[in-house]
Design an enzyme around this catalytic site. Structure first.
Site, mmCIF file in Angstrom:
data_model
loop_
_atom_site.group_PDB
_atom_site.id
_atom_site.type_symbol
_atom_site.label_atom_id
_atom_site.label_comp_id
_atom_site.label_asym_id
_atom_site.label_seq_id
_atom_site.Cartn_x
_atom_site.Cartn_y
_atom_site.Cartn_z
ATOM 1 N N CYS A 397 0.833 -1.197 0.000
ATOM 2 C CA CYS A 397 0.000 0.000 0.000
ATOM 3 C C CYS A 397 0.878 1.261 0.000
ATOM 4 O O CYS A 397 1.450 1.599 -1.027
ATOM 5 C CB CYS A 397 -0.964 -0.031 1.186
ATOM 6 S SG CYS A 397 -2.338 1.136 1.034
ATOM 7 N N HIS A 524 -3.364 -5.191 0.020
ATOM 8 C CA HIS A 524 -2.831 -5.717 1.289
ATOM 9 C C HIS A 524 -2.873 -7.243 1.250
ATOM 10 O O HIS A 524 -3.851 -7.854 1.696
ATOM 11 C CB HIS A 524 -3.666 -5.208 2.470
ATOM 12 C CG HIS A 524 -3.462 -3.776 2.803
ATOM 13 N ND1 HIS A 524 -2.573 -3.346 3.767
ATOM 14 C CD2 HIS A 524 -4.021 -2.653 2.273
ATOM 15 C CE1 HIS A 524 -2.605 -2.029 3.845
ATOM 16 N NE2 HIS A 524 -3.477 -1.578 2.947
ATOM 17 N N GLU A 526 -1.501 -9.350 3.089
ATOM 18 C CA GLU A 526 -1.439 -9.982 4.409
ATOM 19 C C GLU A 526 -2.803 -10.416 4.921
ATOM 20 O O GLU A 526 -2.907 -11.354 5.728
ATOM 21 C CB GLU A 526 -0.788 -9.032 5.430
ATOM 22 C CG GLU A 526 -1.596 -7.796 5.811
ATOM 23 C CD GLU A 526 -1.339 -6.595 4.921
ATOM 24 O OE1 GLU A 526 -1.592 -5.460 5.367
ATOM 25 O OE2 GLU A 526 -0.888 -6.785 3.770
#
Length: 586
Positions: A397, A524, A526
């Site tokens: 990001c 993102h 994750e």
């Protein structure tokens, strides 16, 4: 539908979320379909506008919901995909009830906390509990509900009352309460004290909820005499007083609860079968045991602005751990406060030297997401060091925007290149505000949730890691983007935008040519990482930092573009899970 309510007492931060997730793991291992709900008693509609220092990271869901970090625990532990409705807040409840009142749904009535707010809470829980979250049709078997905060808090009282009523709505044998409490050790003699838990349970019972199990947090296993005392004063059988002592990793918590028969008790009280057929062997071997057996260390420098609170980057840390298990590497995170890398920090020479020492000695560099201008120049310096020293770099990001700004300044020669987020007068706005964004309202107005990234070429690291020939779906949370008008100049200089959105105007993935691993993403990754399904980009970083990426990629086929196909083939990064350490030849 069966319900397991997890409450907390004495102090917050005891691990209710991990306990609730662990209960879900055990019930799933017994063959049941599980969903989860997190109740947060604060007045915010969601966690999106709160500082990470206040409440840890904001976890983003597929539907764009900005939620409490515990929903990340649920998704990672149970391998499910939740929605914004799985996070219930006081703000959401009051907003819904007031909207109904304005519509005239309560015409003629005096709208009150009881019954209108409490009924709305019960209706919400019941509706969401019946929504499947595992990608299959049909209603889940069990819903694990976690009540945030501490029993006795004034802000949680409407929820406590609603849940007291709810146990009668769903009927006996369909509702179980698990209370997480603290058993502290006082003094040098190391005596475990039961009084805080006694008072906490007494408060809970006075409010009409009787815990069937006590999950007692402590540094060491509970002594038998302490267990018996708690059983006696808290009206719980001794076998249902669970010791939740510190363990080597959080993935051992479900195993610890299983060893004490928690699954058997919950299944018995709820009239569920399968307790005698529970199978957690895969969880034990491939996650809990594997993590403890890792020995070869890989060091990742995490360059951020919230490094004083690790929960601010919880999902990033977990994604690194998942990747390390797949790559058979032991993770060491070096937390680097971004502002300490800046020249202005030289006044504090020790902090400046320490930050640069951590950065230089790391095997890889990760710049996670964030907002605001503090620490940005330090992050740009970190990206520059990674680019010029062939250090593996992953930007997420803001970390992607940082990489673009650094490249613009030091390769394209635009010395004042910047983002309009913190420098609206920059002559080279390489990162700009998205045209559809709101400048007046901040809650829920970003580009949020799962979005499609179309790969522009199969000849790139991202395509090989994801094993995708056309597109990938990942979650987003941003309101600024790379300026599309400048992309051609970046690409002419060697910065490749290998992933774009479906309009080809929004940059999603960038890679640097002639670098071992310099990859950044606007999304993102994750948030979709799982213990046995690591995020491909995080796996790439760990492999590159371990010197194993080239070997890994050489054993993978380059995806072959097939534009003639009638439909696009989606990618699920679970393909990575099938690659064991033996297959990787690590």
């Amino acid at each position: 539908m069966k319900y397991v309510l997890v409450t907390g007492g004495v102090v917050s931060g005891l691990g209710k979320g991990v306990t609730a997730s662990s209960i879900g793991v055990l019930l799933k291992a017994c063959g049941h379909r599980v969903t989860s709900i997190k109740i947060d008693p604060y007045l915010n509609v969601d966690a999106g506008t709160m500082s990470p220092f206040e409440h840890g990271e904001v976890f983003v869901l597929d539907d764009g919901g900005e939620a409490d970090l515990d929903l990340g625990n649920y998704e990672r532990f149970l391998d499910i995909s939740l929605s914004r409705d799985n996070n219930l807040t006081t703000g959401k409840v009051y907003q819904a009830v007031i909207e109904r009142e304005r519509r005239g749904d309560y015409l003629g009535k005096t709208v009150q906390v009881v019954p209108h707010i409490t009924d709305a809470i019960q209706d919400w829980i019941e509706r969401v509990a019946h929504t499947p979250v595992d990608g299959r049709d049909g209603v889940p078997d069990v819903c694990v509900v976690e009540l945030g905060g501490t029993v006795g808090d004034i802000e949680s009282m409407p929820f406590i009352e609603a849940l007291r009523q709810f146990q009668f709505r769903v009927g006996q044998g369909n509702f179980v309460v698990v209370h997480v409490s603290l058993v502290p050790v006082i003094g040098v003699v190391g005596e475990q004290k039961t009084k805080p838990t006694q008072h906490s349970v007494a408060t809970l019972r006075s409010l009409g909820l009787n815990p069937a199990l006590l999950a007692c947090r402590s540094s060491e296993p509970l002594q038998d005499s302490v267990r018996e005392k708690l059983a006696s004063f808290c009206h719980v059988p001794a076998a249902q007083v669970l010791t939740m002592h510190d363990v080597s990793n959080i993935w051992r918590v479900p195993l610890m609860m299983q060893a004490q028969g928690a699954h058997d008790t919950i299944c018995r009280l709820l009239g569920l079968g399968g307790a005698d057929k529970i199978d957690t062997s895969l969880w034990k071997q491939r996650i809990a045991d594997k993590w403890d057996k890792l020995t070869d260390v890989v060091v990742i420098a995490m360059v951020g602005k919230y490094t004083e609170l690790s929960d601010a980057y919880l999902s990033v840390t977990k994604a690194l751990q998942h990747a390390c298990m797949a790559a058979s590497r032991k993770l060491k995170v070096e937390w680097v406060e971004a502002s300490n890398l800046e020249e202005g920090t030289k006044e504090d020479e020790a902090a400046y030297q320490d930050a640069w020492s951590r950065l230089r000695s790391a095997d890889g560099i990760l710049v996670p997401g964030g907002f605001g201008g503090r620490g940005v120049e330090g992050k740009i310096l970190a990206a520059n060091y990674a680019r010029t020293h062939d250090k593996p770099y992953l930007g997420i990001c803001l970390g992607m925007q940082i990489a673009v700004i650094e490249f613009a300044r030091n390769v394209l020669g635009w010395a004042e290149a910047n983002s309009t987020e913190w420098d609206q007068a920059t002559p080279h706005p390489v990162v700009v505000f998205m045209p559809e964004g709101s400048t007046t309202h901040f809650g829920g107005t970003m580009r949020l949730g799962a979005r499609r990234t179309v790969l522009q070429t199969v000849d790139c690291i991202a395509a090989k890691l994801y094993q995708s020939e056309q597109y990938i779906d990942e979650r987003h949370r941003h309101r600024y983007e790379v300026n599309p008008e400048l992309v051609s100049q970046f690409e002419a200089a060697g910065l490749r935008f290998v992933g774009k959105d479906d309009t080809a105007t929004r940059m999603e993935i960038v890679e640097l040519a002639n670098h071992p691993f310099f990859v950044a993403a606007q999304f993102h990754p994750e948030f979709k990482s799982r213990p046995m399904k690591p995020s491909p980009l995080f796996l790439g970083l760990i492999l590159a930092a371990s010197g194993k990426l080239d070997h890994f990629l050489s054993g993978r086929a380059t995806p072959v573009a097939s534009p003639a196909k009638s439909s696009l083939r989606p990618v699920e990064h679970g393909t990575i899970a099938a690659l064991t350490a033996a297959k990787l030849q690590l």
